[in-house]
Design a protein around this motif. Structure first.
Motif, PDB file in Angstrom:
ATOM      1  N   GLY A   1      50.116  10.281  26.682  1.00  0.00           N
ATOM      2  CA  GLY A   1      50.244   9.415  27.851  1.00  0.00           C
ATOM      3  C   GLY A   1      49.836  10.025  29.167  1.00  0.00           C
ATOM      4  O   GLY A   1      49.838   9.332  30.193  1.00  0.00           O
ATOM      5  N   GLY A   2      49.483  11.299  29.188  1.00  0.00           N
ATOM      6  CA  GLY A   2      49.050  11.906  30.436  1.00  0.00           C
ATOM      7  C   GLY A   2      47.683  11.394  30.852  1.00  0.00           C
ATOM      8  O   GLY A   2      47.019  10.663  30.122  1.00  0.00           O
ATOM      9  N   GLY A   3      47.277  11.792  32.043  1.00  0.00           N
ATOM     10  CA  GLY A   3      45.964  11.388  32.510  1.00  0.00           C
ATOM     11  C   GLY A   3      45.794  11.612  33.988  1.00  0.00           C
ATOM     12  O   GLY A   3      46.624  12.257  34.630  1.00  0.00           O
TER      13      GLY A   3
ATOM     14  N   VAL B   1      45.547   9.903  37.616  1.00  0.00           N
ATOM     15  CA  VAL B   1      45.929   8.692  38.328  1.00  0.00           C
ATOM     16  C   VAL B   1      45.896   8.951  39.831  1.00  0.00           C
ATOM     17  O   VAL B   1      46.006  10.101  40.269  1.00  0.00           O
ATOM     18  CB  VAL B   1      47.336   8.200  37.923  1.00  0.00           C
ATOM     19  CG1 VAL B   1      47.355   7.765  36.479  1.00  0.00           C
ATOM     20  CG2 VAL B   1      48.368   9.275  38.190  1.00  0.00           C
TER      21      VAL B   1
ATOM     22  N   SER C   1      51.334   4.784  38.409  1.00  0.00           N
ATOM     23  CA  SER C   1      52.395   4.965  37.424  1.00  0.00           C
ATOM     24  C   SER C   1      51.828   5.472  36.102  1.00  0.00           C
ATOM     25  O   SER C   1      50.644   5.280  35.813  1.00  0.00           O
ATOM     26  CB  SER C   1      53.108   3.634  37.175  1.00  0.00           C
ATOM     27  OG  SER C   1      53.685   3.127  38.358  1.00  0.00           O
ATOM     28  N   LEU C   2      52.675   6.105  35.352  1.00  0.00           N
ATOM     29  CA  LEU C   2      52.325   6.574  34.010  1.00  0.00           C
ATOM     30  C   LEU C   2      53.565   6.485  33.133  1.00  0.00           C
ATOM     31  O   LEU C   2      54.691   6.551  33.626  1.00  0.00           O
ATOM     32  CB  LEU C   2      51.872   8.034  34.026  1.00  0.00           C
ATOM     33  CG  LEU C   2      50.426   8.399  34.311  1.00  0.00           C
ATOM     34  CD1 LEU C   2      50.258   9.899  34.295  1.00  0.00           C
ATOM     35  CD2 LEU C   2      49.474   7.737  33.328  1.00  0.00           C
ATOM     36  N   ARG C   3      53.326   6.354  31.854  1.00  0.00           N
ATOM     37  CA  ARG C   3      54.411   6.419  30.886  1.00  0.00           C
ATOM     38  C   ARG C   3      54.054   7.479  29.858  1.00  0.00           C
ATOM     39  O   ARG C   3      53.081   7.328  29.113  1.00  0.00           O
ATOM     40  CB  ARG C   3      54.643   5.084  30.205  1.00  0.00           C
ATOM     41  CG  ARG C   3      55.902   5.070  29.322  1.00  0.00           C
ATOM     42  CD  ARG C   3      55.954   3.826  28.500  1.00  0.00           C
ATOM     43  NE  ARG C   3      57.252   3.606  27.886  1.00  0.00           N
ATOM     44  CZ  ARG C   3      57.410   3.018  26.709  1.00  0.00           C
ATOM     45  NH1 ARG C   3      56.369   2.592  26.027  1.00  0.00           N
ATOM     46  NH2 ARG C   3      58.635   2.818  26.222  1.00  0.00           N
ATOM     47  N   LEU C   4      54.832   8.541  29.814  1.00  0.00           N
ATOM     48  CA  LEU C   4      54.642   9.589  28.829  1.00  0.00           C
ATOM     49  C   LEU C   4      55.529   9.303  27.619  1.00  0.00           C
ATOM     50  O   LEU C   4      56.646   8.813  27.759  1.00  0.00           O
ATOM     51  CB  LEU C   4      54.996  10.956  29.414  1.00  0.00           C
ATOM     52  CG  LEU C   4      54.307  11.353  30.719  1.00  0.00           C
ATOM     53  CD1 LEU C   4      54.710  12.770  31.107  1.00  0.00           C
ATOM     54  CD2 LEU C   4      52.805  11.238  30.603  1.00  0.00           C
TER      55      LEU C   4
ATOM     56  N   GLN D   1      59.012   7.406  32.146  1.00  0.00           N
ATOM     57  CA  GLN D   1      58.307   6.459  32.991  1.00  0.00           C
ATOM     58  C   GLN D   1      58.260   7.038  34.403  1.00  0.00           C
ATOM     59  O   GLN D   1      59.301   7.402  34.956  1.00  0.00           O
ATOM     60  CB  GLN D   1      59.022   5.107  32.999  1.00  0.00           C
ATOM     61  CG  GLN D   1      58.368   4.068  33.864  1.00  0.00           C
ATOM     62  CD  GLN D   1      57.042   3.595  33.315  1.00  0.00           C
ATOM     63  OE1 GLN D   1      56.927   3.181  32.176  1.00  0.00           O
ATOM     64  NE2 GLN D   1      55.993   3.656  34.146  1.00  0.00           N
TER      65      GLN D   1
ATOM     66  N   LEU E   1      53.589   8.026  41.788  1.00  0.00           N
ATOM     67  CA  LEU E   1      53.162   9.408  41.576  1.00  0.00           C
ATOM     68  C   LEU E   1      52.651  10.035  42.856  1.00  0.00           C
ATOM     69  O   LEU E   1      52.001   9.384  43.684  1.00  0.00           O
ATOM     70  CB  LEU E   1      52.078   9.450  40.501  1.00  0.00           C
ATOM     71  CG  LEU E   1      52.610   9.454  39.069  1.00  0.00           C
ATOM     72  CD1 LEU E   1      51.571   8.920  38.096  1.00  0.00           C
ATOM     73  CD2 LEU E   1      53.038  10.862  38.688  1.00  0.00           C
TER      74      LEU E   1
ATOM     75  N   VAL F   1      49.125  15.828  33.515  1.00  0.00           N
ATOM     76  CA  VAL F   1      49.189  14.737  34.490  1.00  0.00           C
ATOM     77  C   VAL F   1      48.562  15.236  35.779  1.00  0.00           C
ATOM     78  O   VAL F   1      48.988  16.256  36.324  1.00  0.00           O
ATOM     79  CB  VAL F   1      50.648  14.290  34.746  1.00  0.00           C
ATOM     80  CG1 VAL F   1      50.697  13.290  35.893  1.00  0.00           C
ATOM     81  CG2 VAL F   1      51.246  13.687  33.487  1.00  0.00           C
TER      82      VAL F   1
END
Length: 121
Positions: A8-10, A12, A17-20, A81, A85, A117
């Motif tokens: 789920g990283g990346g 942004v 928002s991100l969800r790991l 969640q 960020l 992330v």
């Protein structure tokens, strides 16, 4: 063989928002605490959030109100969640699970390899 695998990283933009996700697999007798640490370049690994088997949670002060940890005990998975960020959230995020397994005596921490992330300003 017991495994802990993050996803789920990346990359942004700030404010995003991100969800790991972190899934465990293998022969596991029970899972106690599951949680997330992070390590930014040149810094020590720090606790981000953790969730005990009774559902209680702890967060680092720097992420309170923006990060939410949750777990699905049936799936042996923990989630993080992340809202709003910030560039300072850029780090490798590591998942751990404190588990009882047939391979080792007592409760032991099992770690994933981490997911990157990166938050751009």
């Amino acid at each position: 063989q017991v495994q802990v695998v993050e996803s789920g990283g990346g990359l942004v933009q700030a404010g995003g928002s991100l969800r790991l996700s972190c899934a465990t697999s293998g022969i596991i007798i029970s899972i106690n605490t599951m949680g997330w640490y992070r390590q930014a370049p040149g810094k020590r690994r720090e606790l981000v959030a953790r969730c005990s088997s009774d559902g209680s949670t702890n967060y680092a002060d720097s992420v309170k109100g923006r990060f939410t940890i949750s777990r699905d005990s049936a799936k042996k998975t923990v989630y993080l969640q992340i809202y709003n960020l910030k560039p300072e959230d850029t780090a490798v995020y590591y998942c751990y699970a404190r588990m009882l397994t047939p391979q080792r005596l007592g409760l032991n921490d099992y770690w994933g390899r981490g997911t990157q992330v990166t938050v751009s300003s």
